[in-house]
Structures are given as C-alpha cells and as structure tokens.
Design an enzyme around this catalytic site. Structure first.
Site: not given
Ligand code: PAF
Length: 298
Positions: A43-44, A167, A40-41, A164, A200-201, A161
């Site tokens: 953004g989450h 998604q 988690l960052h 994505d 996360s990447r 978010g």
C-alpha cells in the site's frame, strides 16, 4: 545523513532535508511527499509509485508518531524495520527518506494543548466520530505531526491512502484551514488477493484471524451493492453489515456505517447518484482493522 546499503539518502533533520530539496526546487522541480510510520507494505509502495509518477522528487517520511497513540495502544509493539523500509523506498524510486527522531519532531517535548502548531483544536465534527470515538486523541496527534511534516517538507503534493479515509478527510480539512501549499492526493486502497486491505497491523493476525479478516471487504462490497438499489435504507444496510461481520467468531465489531464522505456523518436525505462512503472497524485479537469503500446511492 546515514548511509544504508541502498545508496538512497536517509536524512534525520529538517536542514538536511532542505539541502536535498532546495537545488531541485530552484530548478523548478516539484516535490512529492509520502508520510508514513514505516513497516512499509505494498500500500505504501503504491503511494511512492504515485508520487514518483506525478512529481520530480519524492520524499518518504518514516516516523512512528507517539502523539497519535492512546494509552494502552501498540506504540511500543508497532513494527519497525528501517533497513527494509529504505530498501523498499529505493526500489520504488524515492529520492530521499526523512527519518527524524522524536526530538527532531517535538524539540520542546511532546506538545500539550498550548505547544501545538495547529491553529486550533482539530475539527471534531470530522475527527470525533468513528475512529475518534474509539481513539479520542488520535486525530489531534495525526494532525499535529502532519502539520509539522508539511512545514518541514514545504510546498508539495502529498499522497495518502484511502484506507485511512477519515485521516484523509481530516488532513484535507487541515490543509484548507491552515492554507498550506500542499495538494493532498487520495490513493486507492491496495488489497491482498482475498480482499484484505494491506495494513502494517496485519502482522498481528493469527492464522485464524487472517482467514476471517476478508469478511470486512466482502461485507463492504455487498453493502455498496445494496445502497445502489433504489429504496435502500441506511439503518437496514448498517444492520446487515454488522450482522455479517459479527458472524465471524474471531471478530469484534466496532462500527459499520454508511456516511456522507464530506462530513463523515449519516447522509441527510441522500438522492440517487449521491456519493457515499461505507466504513467498518473490527478487532481481530491484537489487530484493530479498518476498511472502507465508496458507493453511489441508488
Ligand atoms: O497513516 C499514517 O501512517 C500516519 O497516520 C501518518 C499520516 C504518517 C501520520 O503519522
């Protein structure tokens, strides 16, 4: 239920989660849901904040879904740190973390076509282009796990978010198609000060790649300004985006496109004032980064 040091409950089964949510629902409380794969960052955290502000109890799921990774992708390397994730959820006011195992999510094994709970194949007009071209089984895997998670969590507002974006549109379609009691909320992308979207990447980036990666957002912003000009031309804007990103030696462009946000396909005869979505995907070493912005046609 496991007890991590924060005191925030971490449950691993559907029945334990229901035991947490049912009394609250019985008292008329609303449930917010933030599905994640952990690592988690900020953004989450912003999704958790949005849920906490809008609902009475927030469930965060943490599950690295094997079904949405293709062969040769980063399933094994995907960053995992449950303790740090739970601490972040606690700090942002989540009510409960749902961290199931693969056996809980897929009790009959990872489903093949016949064993999926989706009523039909994922809509390929939304799931096929862009990410779907690069990752042909990705959205079927996302849709399957999201449908299972929605079934476990029950009626809720679910926070996703906009980073994505494809998604988000696939999930919105799934909810409408399955007539699920879920209100899908798209939340703004959270960025580093230099514009790089939090992901996360991003941990895969070397220093050089990290320094180059903000080209994605800069390019998207410039393109959003171009499409707002009267007489803009989609092919020319896409070519300019591709050239700007390809000028970064560490980046390998996958796509840079202007689409209709509802269909994810090129807009048909766009009129001034129409909403557009600009999306890019680019590989920097081990990291495949995606980003997008909204724009209004000039
Ligand atoms: O966006 C993600 O982290 C995942 O795709 C999701 C929605 C949690 C499904 O595994």
């Amino acid at each position: 239920m496991t007890g991590l040091p924060t005191g925030l409950p971490v449950v691993t089964t559907a029945s334990d989660l229901a035991a947490h949510l049912e009394p609250m629902r019985a008292g008329g409380g609303t449930v917010g849901f933030v599905p994640t794969m952990g690592a988690l960052h900020d953004g989450h955290a912003s999704l958790v904040d949005a849920s906490v502000a809008a609902t009475d109890a927030t469930v965060v799921s943490i599950f690295v879904n094997p079904l949405q990774f293709g062969a040769g992708e980063d399933l094994d390397a995907y960053p995992r740190d449950l303790e740090a994730d739970v601490a972040r959820c606690a700090a942002h006011g989540a009510t409960v973390v749902f961290a199931p195992t693969v056996d809980v999510m897929y009790p009959d094994g990872e489903p093949s076509e016949g064993g999926r709970i989706l009523p039909g194949p994922v809509d390929m007009s939304l799931a096929g282009p862009l990410e779907g071209r690069e990752r042909p089984t990705h959205f079927a895997g996302v849709a399957e796990v999201v449908a299972r998670l929605f079934r476990i969590v029950g009626p809720c507002r679910a926070f996703f978010g906009q980073k994505d974006f494809q998604q988000l549109q696939v999930v919105r379609h799934l909810v409408a198609e399955m007539d699920l009691p879920v209100d899908v909320v798209g939340c703004p992308t959270v960025r580093e000060p230099d514009g790089l979207a939090r992901s996360s990447r991003n941990v895969y980036l070397t220093d050089d790649e990290r320094a180059a990666a903000p080209v994605l957002y800069r390019t998207l912003q410039a393109a959003a300004a171009s499409v707002a000009e009267p007489g803009w031309d989609r092919t020319a804007v896409e070519a300019t985006m591709a050239a700007a990103i390809s000028a970064e030696p560490t980046g390998h462009l996958d796509y840079a496109v202007v689409v209709d946000p509802a269909t994810l396909h090129p807009p048909e005869a766009p009129q001034p004032g129409d909403e557009l979505r600009l999306l890019v995907a680019c590989r920097f070493g081990k990291a495949r980064l995606i980003d997008n912005v909204g724009a209004v046609a000039g």
